[in-house]
Write an enzyme that holds these catalytic residues in place. Structure first.
Site, PDB file in Angstrom:
ATOM      1  N   SER A  31       0.834  -1.200   0.000  1.00  0.00           N
ATOM      2  CA  SER A  31       0.000   0.000   0.000  1.00  0.00           C
ATOM      3  C   SER A  31       0.877   1.261   0.000  1.00  0.00           C
ATOM      4  O   SER A  31       1.666   1.457  -0.918  1.00  0.00           O
ATOM      5  CB  SER A  31      -0.935  -0.053   1.212  1.00  0.00           C
ATOM      6  OG  SER A  31      -2.034   0.790   1.047  1.00  0.00           O
ATOM      7  N   ASP A  75      -8.675  -5.653  -5.513  1.00  0.00           N
ATOM      8  CA  ASP A  75      -8.255  -4.599  -4.594  1.00  0.00           C
ATOM      9  C   ASP A  75      -9.064  -3.340  -4.888  1.00  0.00           C
ATOM     10  O   ASP A  75      -8.922  -2.719  -5.927  1.00  0.00           O
ATOM     11  CB  ASP A  75      -6.750  -4.354  -4.784  1.00  0.00           C
ATOM     12  CG  ASP A  75      -6.152  -3.414  -3.753  1.00  0.00           C
ATOM     13  OD1 ASP A  75      -6.858  -2.509  -3.287  1.00  0.00           O
ATOM     14  OD2 ASP A  75      -4.970  -3.599  -3.415  1.00  0.00           O
ATOM     15  N   HIS A 133      -7.835  -5.437  -0.421  1.00  0.00           N
ATOM     16  CA  HIS A 133      -6.635  -4.695  -0.027  1.00  0.00           C
ATOM     17  C   HIS A 133      -6.193  -5.055   1.391  1.00  0.00           C
ATOM     18  O   HIS A 133      -4.997  -5.102   1.679  1.00  0.00           O
ATOM     19  CB  HIS A 133      -6.901  -3.189  -0.128  1.00  0.00           C
ATOM     20  CG  HIS A 133      -5.669  -2.358   0.063  1.00  0.00           C
ATOM     21  ND1 HIS A 133      -4.703  -2.243  -0.915  1.00  0.00           N
ATOM     22  CD2 HIS A 133      -5.218  -1.617   1.115  1.00  0.00           C
ATOM     23  CE1 HIS A 133      -3.726  -1.463  -0.477  1.00  0.00           C
ATOM     24  NE2 HIS A 133      -4.019  -1.071   0.748  1.00  0.00           N
TER      25      HIS A 133
END
Lengths: 347, 347
Positions: A139, A293, A322
């Site tokens: 991320s 995601d 995610h």
């Protein structure tokens, strides 16, 4: 200072002092501190170091819990693993732990490149490294990984950006802006000048709900996958998992991090030409995407991977979307270990 | 009453008076009015009527502009088309146009089934219909379409729910809840007791941004598809397209509609057994999905379609995602026309 960011909850961690630290935008952080935790032993040849920066709203602790261990790809028996906390995450210098007048709403905005420059000083000055065997991150940590590989191409031997982008897309910018607004629109936020972080709890709770609405897959909700983790209802899960994660955190810290996320762009030093920036990467790179995601769509991740010279795209399915990064999906954990082990085996 | 909901902007429309109208939940709407617009001429045999309920934050006007016309599938030269406004949409009885004490925050919550029962009275009492050739609707209009086909199976000959679900999924519930909170969290909302709707503009603007973040595809933003519609920048588009759409609307109206959306469930009369409810449908049904719909994922739509007896799944790609419904993607408009024409041609 909030107890949440203490050694008790997020330690043990150590601190590297960088003194006054100039930022890309001309501002300066006074007395910058980087918090980090290490695992394993640096080899005499200094050829077994791995760097793993933290992600949004996370610290080195969750990285340790979810990714480090004997028998894992990131095995402290083989590697010297440095988990470093992003500036603004509450352990490193952050709005909430910086003394006035540079605290809270006055803590300067910064770029991913500033973090990476500070981390470079950590690994070179503190540990005397001349190369990293692997830089990886998920991320916002993927943003840092890309920035490392672009900014110090000869220093990064292998790179694994996971579920993240080198340059935030317009859609992702908009999504992150709505997260920021969920917090800043709370009257208790008061432009960042709240007296107690806890008084902003309504904004933090709203932020948490918007975050999991995009961060988990629709299938996760349909299949009530939260039951596997022992929650009694969806609402119970949202409160105990999502709200509970954000409530003890400092709102200015989160807004600073989210702003950094929103503005991430490795091409800033290449006149905005992304292909040119990514072409600088010399690391063997595994670009790792999570199948569904909701933050970083597969096609956006694939589009960047196509611009990285010596790279491969690896796709991991997870009903957690995610948030599989958090390590609660054992299937994801096995898959990521296999991919990282394969990358580390590349000569 | 706001000018926005006037005949000038949304007319011409007519009004059907239903008197006091009991709701499923035991509440009652005093002096219920349904606003509707018709196109074409009802045949002497009354066998050419089509019903098309409105969607979230839309009125009969956008349906007219985007779907009705000579040469279109919904051709007023062939069909008698009734565009009906959902209760709460600002043209039919709504929080903002109901006299005290039942106005604003006191306007009762209602269910999709209540709308459909009121619409049934409109088409039977006002027009003397015994059958509808087609019921169709997009998004919240799809909810109404499903409810029609389940509630009055012999009345609905063909059905076309577009980009919507018969029962809101848990993920969609959460998403819609964040939309509601974007408005209600504005201090100016004051629990629904604001004096002027415009004072809630911050909440409405936040709501608009969250709405387009999910309603348009990431590719739409990446490709700057807003340029095709003449906007100068993404921010220009968000303000002129999204904020401008919601700003003139009444916050209580939007919250009422969104709550109805969140709680939609055709299985309520079947003890929550969705398969049993959908098995009641006798209409020839084309379930129409938009490929990358951020509100209603294809797999959720397909899962319901599989439960509808005499149905087919039709998938339309559009970079506009869910908001393709607005009619700005000519490719979508052509595709939907072809599908509706095919459905109308089924004997």
């Amino acid at each position: 200072m909030s107890d949440y960011y203490s050694q008790e909850f997020h330690g043990p961690y150590e601190t590297f002092e960088l003194g006054d630290f100039p930022l890309e935008n001309g501002a300066r952080i006074r007395g910058l501190k980087l918090a980090y935790a290490t695992f394993g032993t640096l080899s005499p040849e200094k050829d077994n170091a791995i760097l793993f920066p933290s992600w949004y709203s996370g610290t080195s602790k969750i990285l340790e819990q979810a990714y480090i261990g004997a028998g894992r790809a990131l095995d402290p028996g083989k590697y010297f693993i440095i988990l470093v906390n992003q500036i603004g995450n509450g352990l490193s210098s952050s709005p909430h732990n910086t003394p006035p007048p540079f605290n809270a709403a006055r803590f300067p905005a910064l770029a991913v490149a500033d973090d990476v420059r500070a981390q470079y000083r950590l690994v070179t000055e503190k540990f005397g490294l001349e190369q990293l065997q692997l830089v990886l991150g998920g991320s916002m940590g993927a943003q840092q990984t890309y920035q490392w590989a672009v900014q110090y191409p000869n220093f990064v031997r292998r790179a694994a950006p996971i579920a993240g982008l080198a340059r935030t897309t317009p859609h992702n910018r908009l999504l992150v802006s709505t997260f920021i607004e969920a917090i800043t629109s709370d009257p208790a936020f008061d432009g960042g000048w709240y007296e107690r972080a806890q008084s902003v709890h309504r904004g933090l709770r709203r932020h948490a709900r918007a975050f999991v609405a995009a961060g988990l897959t629709p299938a996760f909700f349909n299949q009530e996958a939260w039951r596997d983790s022992g929650f009694s209802s969806l609402e119970d899960f949202i409160i105990a998992f999502a709200e509970n994660h954000f409530l003890p955190q400092d709102p200015n810290n989160l807004v600073l991090l989210a702003s950094k996320w929103r503005d991430a762009d490795v091409s800033r030093a290449s006149q905005g030409v992304l292909a040119e920036a990514l072409a600088r990467i010399k690391a063997k790179t595994f670009v790792i995407a999570i199948q569904d995601d909701g933050f970083f769509p597969l096609e956006d991740i694939a589009a960047e991977q196509a611009l990285v010279p010596n790279s491969e795209l690896k796709i991991i399915p997870s009903i957690w979307g995610h948030l599989a990064l958090f390590g609660l999906d054992q299937g994801f954990n096995k898959a990521i270990d296999a991919i990282l082990a394969e990358l580390l085996a590349v000569a």
